[in-house]
Each structure stands twice: as C-alpha cells, then as structure tokens.
Design a protein around this motif. Structure first.
Motif, PDB file in Angstrom:
ATOM      1  N   VAL A  32       1.035  -1.238   0.076  1.00 53.32           N
ATOM      2  CA  VAL A  32      -0.176   0.164   0.284  1.00 53.32           C
ATOM      3  C   VAL A  32       0.880   1.365   0.215  1.00 53.32           C
ATOM      4  O   VAL A  32       0.822   2.007  -0.923  1.00 53.32           O
ATOM      5  CB  VAL A  32      -0.906   0.105   1.080  1.00 53.32           C
ATOM      6  N   PRO A  33       1.947   1.432   0.812  1.00 55.74           N
ATOM      7  CA  PRO A  33       2.547   2.778   0.971  1.00 55.74           C
ATOM      8  C   PRO A  33       3.322   2.924  -0.582  1.00 55.74           C
ATOM      9  O   PRO A  33       3.665   4.055  -1.059  1.00 55.74           O
ATOM     10  CB  PRO A  33       3.493   2.483   2.016  1.00 55.74           C
ATOM     11  N   SER A  34       3.860   1.633  -0.961  1.00 54.60           N
ATOM     12  CA  SER A  34       4.597   1.784  -2.294  1.00 54.60           C
ATOM     13  C   SER A  34       3.787   2.248  -3.421  1.00 54.60           C
ATOM     14  O   SER A  34       4.155   3.139  -4.206  1.00 54.60           O
ATOM     15  CB  SER A  34       4.999   0.340  -2.731  1.00 54.60           C
ATOM     16  N   LEU A  35       2.567   1.879  -3.470  1.00 54.74           N
ATOM     17  CA  LEU A  35       1.423   2.315  -4.498  1.00 54.74           C
ATOM     18  C   LEU A  35       1.040   3.899  -4.201  1.00 54.74           C
ATOM     19  O   LEU A  35       0.942   4.520  -5.171  1.00 54.74           O
ATOM     20  CB  LEU A  35       0.224   1.300  -4.353  1.00 54.74           C
ATOM     21  N   MET A  36       1.030   4.280  -2.897  1.00 52.89           N
ATOM     22  CA  MET A  36       0.595   5.589  -2.673  1.00 52.89           C
ATOM     23  C   MET A  36       1.960   6.367  -2.949  1.00 52.89           C
ATOM     24  O   MET A  36       1.383   7.540  -3.413  1.00 52.89           O
ATOM     25  CB  MET A  36       0.287   5.607  -1.156  1.00 52.89           C
ATOM     26  N   ILE A  37       3.129   5.892  -2.865  1.00 51.97           N
ATOM     27  CA  ILE A  37       4.147   6.812  -3.140  1.00 51.97           C
ATOM     28  C   ILE A  37       4.263   7.020  -4.608  1.00 51.97           C
ATOM     29  O   ILE A  37       4.480   8.099  -5.180  1.00 51.97           O
ATOM     30  CB  ILE A  37       5.533   6.210  -2.539  1.00 51.97           C
ATOM     31  N   ALA A  38       3.947   5.981  -5.333  1.00 50.53           N
ATOM     32  CA  ALA A  38       3.969   6.083  -6.690  1.00 50.53           C
ATOM     33  C   ALA A  38       2.977   7.134  -7.308  1.00 50.53           C
ATOM     34  O   ALA A  38       3.102   7.772  -8.125  1.00 50.53           O
ATOM     35  CB  ALA A  38       3.747   4.487  -7.624  1.00 50.53           C
ATOM     36  N   ALA A  39       1.678   6.825  -6.759  1.00 52.17           N
ATOM     37  CA  ALA A  39       0.624   7.540  -7.150  1.00 52.17           C
ATOM     38  C   ALA A  39       0.959   9.168  -6.734  1.00 52.17           C
ATOM     39  O   ALA A  39       0.649  10.013  -7.369  1.00 52.17           O
ATOM     40  CB  ALA A  39      -0.718   7.143  -6.284  1.00 52.17           C
ATOM     41  N   GLY A  40       1.406   9.400  -5.519  1.00 51.66           N
ATOM     42  CA  GLY A  40       2.031  10.769  -5.012  1.00 51.66           C
ATOM     43  C   GLY A  40       3.173  11.251  -6.107  1.00 51.66           C
ATOM     44  O   GLY A  40       3.078  12.673  -6.484  1.00 51.66           O
ATOM     45  N   THR A  41       3.933  10.609  -6.802  1.00 49.78           N
ATOM     46  CA  THR A  41       5.048  11.184  -7.623  1.00 49.78           C
ATOM     47  C   THR A  41       4.347  11.581  -8.846  1.00 49.78           C
ATOM     48  O   THR A  41       4.448  12.485  -9.308  1.00 49.78           O
ATOM     49  CB  THR A  41       5.914  10.328  -7.821  1.00 49.78           C
ATOM     50  N   ILE A  88      -0.878   5.386   6.741  1.00 54.29           N
ATOM     51  CA  ILE A  88       0.024   4.864   5.702  1.00 54.29           C
ATOM     52  C   ILE A  88      -0.342   5.612   4.157  1.00 54.29           C
ATOM     53  O   ILE A  88       0.412   5.880   3.385  1.00 54.29           O
ATOM     54  CB  ILE A  88       0.006   3.261   5.615  1.00 54.29           C
ATOM     55  N   VAL A  89      -1.458   5.737   3.874  1.00 54.02           N
ATOM     56  CA  VAL A  89      -2.078   5.996   2.740  1.00 54.02           C
ATOM     57  C   VAL A  89      -1.809   7.399   2.577  1.00 54.02           C
ATOM     58  O   VAL A  89      -1.133   7.962   1.812  1.00 54.02           O
ATOM     59  CB  VAL A  89      -3.450   5.881   2.582  1.00 54.02           C
ATOM     60  N   VAL A  90      -2.060   8.437   3.609  1.00 55.70           N
ATOM     61  CA  VAL A  90      -1.635   9.833   3.422  1.00 55.70           C
ATOM     62  C   VAL A  90      -0.283  10.173   3.758  1.00 55.70           C
ATOM     63  O   VAL A  90       0.276  10.920   2.872  1.00 55.70           O
ATOM     64  CB  VAL A  90      -2.346  10.481   4.730  1.00 55.70           C
ATOM     65  N   MET A  91       0.386   9.319   4.483  1.00 57.02           N
ATOM     66  CA  MET A  91       1.762   9.357   4.510  1.00 57.02           C
ATOM     67  C   MET A  91       2.378   8.940   2.948  1.00 57.02           C
ATOM     68  O   MET A  91       3.513   9.845   2.571  1.00 57.02           O
ATOM     69  CB  MET A  91       2.653   8.568   5.517  1.00 57.02           C
ATOM     70  N   GLY A  92       2.171   7.832   2.549  1.00 56.26           N
ATOM     71  CA  GLY A  92       2.761   7.578   1.280  1.00 56.26           C
ATOM     72  C   GLY A  92       2.358   8.621   0.178  1.00 56.26           C
ATOM     73  O   GLY A  92       3.243   9.049  -0.543  1.00 56.26           O
ATOM     74  N   LEU A  93       1.262   9.072   0.034  1.00 58.80           N
ATOM     75  CA  LEU A  93       0.734  10.459  -0.926  1.00 58.80           C
ATOM     76  C   LEU A  93       1.759  11.485  -0.603  1.00 58.80           C
ATOM     77  O   LEU A  93       2.571  12.074  -1.739  1.00 58.80           O
ATOM     78  CB  LEU A  93      -0.691  10.703  -0.893  1.00 58.80           C
ATOM     79  N   GLY A  94       2.038  12.211   0.667  1.00 61.27           N
ATOM     80  CA  GLY A  94       2.730  13.005   0.814  1.00 61.27           C
ATOM     81  C   GLY A  94       4.208  12.658   0.535  1.00 61.27           C
ATOM     82  O   GLY A  94       5.051  13.661   0.112  1.00 61.27           O
ATOM     83  N   GLY A  96       5.432  10.839  -1.681  1.00 63.24           N
ATOM     84  CA  GLY A  96       5.610  11.013  -3.159  1.00 63.24           C
ATOM     85  C   GLY A  96       5.827  12.396  -3.758  1.00 63.24           C
ATOM     86  O   GLY A  96       6.323  12.613  -4.580  1.00 63.24           O
ATOM     87  N   LEU A  97       4.659  13.177  -3.192  1.00 66.57           N
ATOM     88  CA  LEU A  97       4.818  14.776  -3.516  1.00 66.57           C
ATOM     89  C   LEU A  97       6.119  15.460  -3.198  1.00 66.57           C
ATOM     90  O   LEU A  97       6.656  16.250  -3.788  1.00 66.57           O
ATOM     91  CB  LEU A  97       3.482  15.406  -2.798  1.00 66.57           C
ATOM     92  N   THR A  98       6.433  15.163  -2.076  1.00 63.10           N
ATOM     93  CA  THR A  98       7.548  15.680  -1.663  1.00 63.10           C
ATOM     94  C   THR A  98       9.031  15.072  -2.402  1.00 63.10           C
ATOM     95  O   THR A  98       9.799  15.977  -2.715  1.00 63.10           O
ATOM     96  CB  THR A  98       7.850  15.222  -0.073  1.00 63.10           C
ATOM     97  N   TRP A  99       8.966  13.928  -2.607  1.00 63.50           N
ATOM     98  CA  TRP A  99       9.961  13.511  -3.344  1.00 63.50           C
ATOM     99  C   TRP A  99      10.085  14.273  -4.989  1.00 63.50           C
ATOM    100  O   TRP A  99      11.110  14.884  -5.185  1.00 63.50           O
ATOM    101  CB  TRP A  99      10.105  11.895  -3.867  1.00 63.50           C
ATOM    102  N   THR A 100       8.861  14.515  -5.518  1.00 62.54           N
ATOM    103  CA  THR A 100       8.830  15.273  -6.824  1.00 62.54           C
ATOM    104  C   THR A 100       9.461  16.560  -6.499  1.00 62.54           C
ATOM    105  O   THR A 100      10.198  17.023  -7.231  1.00 62.54           O
ATOM    106  CB  THR A 100       7.414  15.023  -7.146  1.00 62.54           C
ATOM    107  N   GLY A 101       8.816  17.165  -5.379  1.00 59.42           N
ATOM    108  CA  GLY A 101       9.356  18.858  -5.153  1.00 59.42           C
ATOM    109  C   GLY A 101      10.623  18.811  -5.053  1.00 59.42           C
ATOM    110  O   GLY A 101      11.496  19.717  -5.241  1.00 59.42           O
ATOM    111  N   MET A 102      11.293  17.410  -4.134  1.00 59.34           N
ATOM    112  CA  MET A 102      12.532  17.655  -3.827  1.00 59.34           C
ATOM    113  C   MET A 102      13.594  17.926  -5.052  1.00 59.34           C
ATOM    114  O   MET A 102      14.564  18.348  -4.908  1.00 59.34           O
ATOM    115  CB  MET A 102      12.724  16.648  -2.921  1.00 59.34           C
ATOM    116  N   TRP A 103      13.472  16.677  -5.828  1.00 62.35           N
ATOM    117  CA  TRP A 103      14.206  16.682  -7.148  1.00 62.35           C
ATOM    118  C   TRP A 103      14.204  18.035  -7.738  1.00 62.35           C
ATOM    119  O   TRP A 103      15.292  18.244  -8.484  1.00 62.35           O
ATOM    120  CB  TRP A 103      14.086  15.302  -7.702  1.00 62.35           C
ATOM    121  N   ILE A 104      12.867  18.298  -8.008  1.00 62.91           N
ATOM    122  CA  ILE A 104      12.828  19.675  -8.834  1.00 62.91           C
ATOM    123  C   ILE A 104      13.590  20.724  -8.089  1.00 62.91           C
ATOM    124  O   ILE A 104      14.540  21.470  -8.541  1.00 62.91           O
ATOM    125  CB  ILE A 104      11.405  20.165  -9.181  1.00 62.91           C
TER     126      ILE A 104
END
Length: 197
Positions: A32-41, A88-94, A96-104
C-alpha cells in the motif's frame, strides 16, 4: 529528516514484533505505501507543472507529517493493520509529492552540465538524513523492557514506537520551514534583454 523514509523500519518492527506478522505478510503490508508513493509522484508531477515546485513541496511535507502522526495515532498493541492504514495512505501520498518537489528543487537554477552533481548531492543528503533520522528515532523508541512480558511488553514496545513516529512527524513538519525559504521564480532577477547583432 527525509519525509517518512525512517518510518518504514519502525513500521516493520511494529508489524512483526507487536502483531506477529510473518515476513511475507509484512512485505504485503508495504504494498500500500509503495502504491501511494507512486501515485504521489504522479500527482506531484502534474501539480508542480501547474502550481510550481514550492507549493508541491509544501503540500507533500504537510501531508507527510499529517499521515505520519495519523500512523502513530493508529498504533496500539491490540490494534490491526486497518487502524494504521489511513496514516499509511496519507503518508505515502505525501512522500511521493515531497520527492517530486525535492528533485525539482535540487535541479532548479543549475546549469545543464552540473545537473549530475546537483542530483548526486541531493541523493547523498537524502541518504545521510535518513541514516541520522533513523538513529534518532531508534533512540527515542528504545525502551527499557527488562522483566516485562506479554501485554505489558507489547504495550511498552508500541509506546516507544509511537513516540518515535510522533517525533518523526514533528521533524517532517519542521522541514516545511526550509521549503518556505525557497525563492519564487518571479522574485528572481530578470533575465537581460536579448540584443540582436
């Protein structure tokens, strides 16, 4: 601290030591967290294009902190996976969003020939931050459980893990202040006008 990366070893310990999950079931719990991180990105990519890196990063950090705190709230010796799933769901989405912003953010304003160096520095900072953050959280989670057994032991272990995860949530939220220091693109110096020969 790097979003919620440090939480995964603590969560694994919680699932296996407190709830007695097998390695296979514990691995399945992390789907679940893996899928949420992918969705967040994916969401982060679209969000960064429309609203910018700063808002994407801030949204991810706040969501990651909220999800981490929600995860800690759901942890109990007598609970189940369903109690921690919302966190887990909210943390994973967050995350994914953070990693995207961090690399940018790491690549912004860096010359094309220096992009590899910028990426390497960001990756190194992530790894060092994760190691240091995990060391702090393990120290916070450490409980003297000498002489305890049964429900008392599980309760103490869960209490220590919960405290560590609350500390992680606070650390994640503090990183939002760093994101606030990023200058807006509009505030940058204007580019010189092009002069045709």
């Amino acid at each position: 601290m790097s979003t919620s990366v440090e939480i995964f070893p603590l969560s694994r310990f919680y699932f296996q030591s407190v709830h007695g999950y097998s390695p296979l079931v514990t691995g399945a719990a992390f789907l679940v967290p893996s899928l949420m991180i992918a969705a967040g990105t994916q969401i982060g990519e679209r969000m960064a294009t429309r609203t910018g890196m700063r808002l994407t990063l801030l949204t991810g950090i706040v969501a990651g902190a909220a999800g981490t705190a929600l995860l800690a709230t759901g942890m109990s010796a007598g609970g189940s996976y369903w109690n921690v799933l919302p966190g887990i769901v909210v943390m994973g989405l967050g995350q994914g969003l953070t990693w995207t912003g961090m690399w940018i953010a790491a690549a912004s304003g860096v010359a094309a020939g220096e992009q590899g160096v910028a990426s390497g520095m960001a990756s190194t900072a992530l790894q060092v931050g994760t190691a240091l953050g995990l060391a702090v959280l393990v120290a916070v989670a450490g409980q003297d459980v000498t002489g305890l057994a049964g429900e008392a032991l599980l309760g103490e272990i869960t209490g220590g893990l919960r405290a560590a995860i609350y500390v992680a949530a606070a650390g994640i939220l503090l990183s939002a202040f760093l994101a606030l220091t990023f200058q807006r693109r509009e505030a940058a110096e204007p580019r010189p006008a092009r002069v045709d020969a």
